[in-house]
Design a protein around this motif. Sequence first.
Motif, mmCIF file in Angstrom:
data_model
loop_
_atom_site.group_PDB
_atom_site.id
_atom_site.type_symbol
_atom_site.label_atom_id
_atom_site.label_comp_id
_atom_site.label_asym_id
_atom_site.label_seq_id
_atom_site.Cartn_x
_atom_site.Cartn_y
_atom_site.Cartn_z
ATOM 1 N N GLU A 266 0.833 -1.196 0.000
ATOM 2 C CA GLU A 266 0.000 0.000 0.000
ATOM 3 C C GLU A 266 0.874 1.256 0.000
ATOM 4 O O GLU A 266 0.618 2.226 -0.715
ATOM 5 C CB GLU A 266 -0.859 -0.047 1.265
ATOM 6 N N LEU A 267 1.924 1.234 0.833
ATOM 7 C CA LEU A 267 2.774 2.408 0.977
ATOM 8 C C LEU A 267 3.638 2.640 -0.251
ATOM 9 O O LEU A 267 3.876 3.778 -0.642
ATOM 10 C CB LEU A 267 3.675 2.263 2.211
ATOM 11 N N ALA A 268 4.106 1.558 -0.855
ATOM 12 C CA ALA A 268 4.999 1.718 -2.004
ATOM 13 C C ALA A 268 4.202 1.940 -3.284
ATOM 14 O O ALA A 268 4.683 2.564 -4.217
ATOM 15 C CB ALA A 268 5.881 0.487 -2.154
ATOM 16 N N GLY A 269 2.974 1.455 -3.317
ATOM 17 C CA GLY A 269 2.211 1.429 -4.559
ATOM 18 C C GLY A 269 2.459 0.085 -5.220
ATOM 19 O O GLY A 269 3.575 -0.437 -5.174
ATOM 20 N N ALA C 124 -2.061 4.017 14.847
ATOM 21 C CA ALA C 124 -0.606 4.109 14.902
ATOM 22 C C ALA C 124 0.042 3.683 13.605
ATOM 23 O O ALA C 124 1.224 3.894 13.397
ATOM 24 C CB ALA C 124 -0.088 3.253 16.052
ATOM 25 N N GLN C 125 -0.721 3.071 12.705
ATOM 26 C CA GLN C 125 -0.071 2.512 11.520
ATOM 27 C C GLN C 125 0.268 3.592 10.499
ATOM 28 O O GLN C 125 -0.286 4.680 10.513
ATOM 29 C CB GLN C 125 -0.914 1.408 10.874
ATOM 30 N N TYR C 126 1.204 3.254 9.628
ATOM 31 C CA TYR C 126 1.553 4.145 8.532
ATOM 32 C C TYR C 126 0.377 4.181 7.568
ATOM 33 O O TYR C 126 -0.277 3.176 7.328
ATOM 34 C CB TYR C 126 2.795 3.627 7.818
ATOM 35 N N ARG C 127 0.115 5.360 7.030
ATOM 36 C CA ARG C 127 -0.978 5.488 6.069
ATOM 37 C C ARG C 127 -0.401 5.852 4.709
ATOM 38 O O ARG C 127 0.579 6.587 4.620
ATOM 39 C CB ARG C 127 -1.945 6.589 6.523
ATOM 40 N N ALA C 128 -1.057 5.358 3.671
ATOM 41 C CA ALA C 128 -0.536 5.582 2.324
ATOM 42 C C ALA C 128 -1.435 6.527 1.543
ATOM 43 O O ALA C 128 -2.649 6.381 1.541
ATOM 44 C CB ALA C 128 -0.434 4.256 1.591
ATOM 45 N N TYR C 129 -0.834 7.513 0.911
ATOM 46 C CA TYR C 129 -1.529 8.285 -0.105
ATOM 47 C C TYR C 129 -1.441 7.463 -1.385
ATOM 48 O O TYR C 129 -0.452 6.773 -1.602
ATOM 49 C CB TYR C 129 -0.815 9.621 -0.334
#
Lengths: 382, 360, 301
Positions: A266-269, C124-129
């Motif tokens: 999700e974070l990397a795409g 607390a988790q990382y969130r993604a754009y």
Amino acid sequence: MDRGVIGVSLAMILGLTISLMAVAGPQGAQAADIVKIGVMAPTTGPWATEGQDMVKVIEILTEKVNSSGSLKGSAVRLVIGDDGGNPKTAALAAQRLVTSGVLAVVGTYGSAVTEASQDIYDEAGVVQVATGSTSIRLSEKGLKRFFRTCPRDDEQGRVLAAKVKSLGFTRPAIVHDNTSYARGLADETRDILRKAGQKEVYFDAINPGERDFAVVLSKIKAKDPDVIIFTGYYPEAALILRQKAGLGWNVPIIGGDATNNRSLVELAGQAAAAGYYFVSPPGPGDMKSAAAQDFFKVYEGKNGGLPSSVWSVLAGDAFSVIMDAVINGAEDSAAVATYLHNTLKDYPGLSGAISFNEKGDRVGEVYRLYRVDDKGQFVLQN
Amino acid sequence: MSPDCPEPSDRKVPKDSPESKAPFSPSSARAKAKGPIALAIGCLVFLLAPFILAGLKIQATPYILDLLSMVGLYALLALSLNVILGLGGMFHMGHAAFFAMGAYVTANLNLTYGWPILATLPAAALAAGLMALIVAFPVIHLRGDYLLIVTIGIVEIVKIALTNDIFGLTGGPNGLIGISRPTLFGYRLSRPQDFFYLIWIMVALTVILFHWLENSRFGRALKYIKEDAVAAEGMGVNATAYKLMAFVIGAAWAGMAGTIFASKMRTISPDSFTFGESVVMFTIVILGGSGNQKGVILGAFLVICLPELFRDFQDMRLLAYGAALVAMMIFRPQGLWPPKAVQYNLPSPYKEKYPREGSC
Amino acid sequence: MAHFVEQIIYGLTVGSVYALIALGYTMVYGVMKLINFAHGELFTLGAFVGFFFLVTLDWGGVFGPALAIGLTIVMVSGSTALAGHLLERVAYRPLRHSDRLAAVVSALGASIFLQNVIMVVWGAQYRAYSASLLPQVIWRVAGQSFPLIRLFVFLTAILVMAGLYLFINHTRLGLAIRAAAIDQGAAKLMGVDVRKVIAVVFIIGPALGGLAGLLVGVYYGQINFNMGQLYGLKAFTAAVIGGIGNIPGAMVGGLLLGLLETLGDAYVSGAWKDAIAFVALILILVFRPTGILRERVAEKL
């Protein structure tokens, strides 16, 4: 006025002390049929996700044990100690867990944090089963009541180096993030690769918490490696993957088990994450036993998704092996330790069969190679 | 002149000042006597805490004692910071750097050369003091917030150096393990109550020593510099030298706290010496009452115990703590227990002319 | 050479984000002589508010990318400005006439509070754009590749800063801010509403910080509740390098810090690059005790 201030502050200190006693749990006569298990986990601080997941997993297992009646009338109660991902907070949390009369403690995630608590548990004679602390030396101190359900870094380094070789890479660049864990794994892997005659072309750290790794990438690129070994954690791995894709550079990256987190893709795409390799114990999605399937169904129903990483599942396993000892008649910490060392063989945990060696390390090969496919799924390789 | 200016009867007469021999001694001896008595009783009760807690068969005794030891350790650190920040008026937010220096010097001497822990105390103090002298010398003239950022820079640099295993002495991110426990006359201090006494006796000695220091020529000079550096320089006080001295003394004390910390934890790593730790020490001093030792100790109690008290809130723990910090500062901007303004007895005609002179 | 130019471009992008955040520190400091340690958390808040609109509500899908980003900018700057204003009302206004260090501790408390509020609200988790929000165009010059989006980040920051500069130097309100920064008492006597100036400063500063948060979220694609700590510290350093209280100083300081970091990373060592930046900071202050562009406030002894 002076008197007033002194009075007020004495009252405050007294109040603090009294409330601390209250916080530290009920004193005096303990109900004999309560088994207290401590959970030391980073529920605040930088690793709060991991810690909160650990607690969620163990809470479900506790409910299950309590409702199953396998404890013959007694019940398990959890005492949760937040270590904040910080050694000093951990030392206090450990002391508090010890004094609240726990039989054994599950935890914790970070190696440096576990280390700060080990002596306290050892001196109090409490069993500690660490869950995510992979640093080698934790089990090299000869502590009789220390166990861990996670593998060690030397094992991981060995597997990582072997996979780098078997995938046919010869010019590795090694990147770590200067945390205790990542540095240890990087050193281990580098040493093994060097012995095999594969000298790394690059070895340096990045700073965790930072966002921009373009400079690092351009430096690495100038060395022309055929693989990047990244031993840090998933947020930075995701950024590196994403920025590497942004540069239009398609060198493969292989990482360690701290990148085995579902957020990575999700974070990397999806596009940037495709092709990423990592070694890790099987993640929640690959635990195929019936018990594991049932457990994750309950977990998903409660929390709307799987645990984000394998570490919280290993915490669940740590809890389960302690419970197994209790169910089989261990009444104090010494008995639990003896049971875990000698009697427990191939306990069917969520993450697979669990046995411990004389050092308290988990035995058996647990690391597997994964590759992220085009759809963002973690696919087990062989 | 703010409304919370102390009552005239509260005036403090430094023992070694010539004014104390003046005929105009304070009339309120009664009010003066009770405060110290209450304080003495409080201290006595506190020092007996291990026995009282054990006597009451409180199960959490080791935890409470460990927590109190931690409070004592931070009190030690904050008292040393108070010399720099409270007395010297220098905005110093990098105290963890000197704390780290002491801890790592102790660890190295103990692990490599087998020095007993207590023998490393002076070495830790010396090393931290020397380091303070070297780093503070070029920056001591910076004013206010510029000094603040420089000290933050120092603590960051120290942490990076520790993490990168500088000179092969720090063990990198893993830190150093297996540091001995202190031994005193053949007795190995290891139980929570041992450290409780070791630390709090050090706190007591520190309080006495710094109290004396505060009221010495050195202390008065520092206060003068803090109030008005230009006037002080004009009167022939060498501001730079005094500030530097305060910095070195404070740092050396933090170094000794580092010794105690290293032998209590038995393992040290860069995680324990971050900017965040410096902020904790800074907060203790300001929250408690910068410049007043009793206030600083009270601050240590609050800042260390509050997050522990809020443990039952789980992930709301630090949220509550942050809100409490803001609230306490708003209600007691001078700190919970600010120092009394120093007032000297003046001849009575002067007093009539300026009835409530004094800097509050 | 191309390698060097590449590093410069990276440095400027990183630095322009620092500069944007540093503006908030410097404006507040200029007027109130207060180090707003909670500013880094307002930056984080901006990133999360942006996340809420762009990802949770998926405005990009609803309005199309351009309009969505425009609307999000409005929402982010609006809500961080509101948060900044509340922060000033609750945590700083009662302390305006107290010791300066009391306000520093209050700011530290507010920072812990805000950070944990964000953690409780968003987890607390990382969130993604979403990675597809901005086009990934890569520009190739002389064998080196430059992502075009870096230019976009840099230009956005420069544009915002230029706007602020014009506002401060060419409007009546800007004049009032400058006056209050030099001498609040005198400004009051000359009819400047200092309370209003403070309120304005606490709206503009946080709004810029929030925008920086949005920029970081959109560009790097990942946000988490304690990201403001590191960025806040770096930006504060940048403000001091430039001369705290001085608006062009914050820009110069930010860009310089970005360059120092990247060049240190590229030519010395990644592990030591922050130490290099801090050593440079100390050296700058030793030789220019009030920053590169001198602080334009009256000497206060």
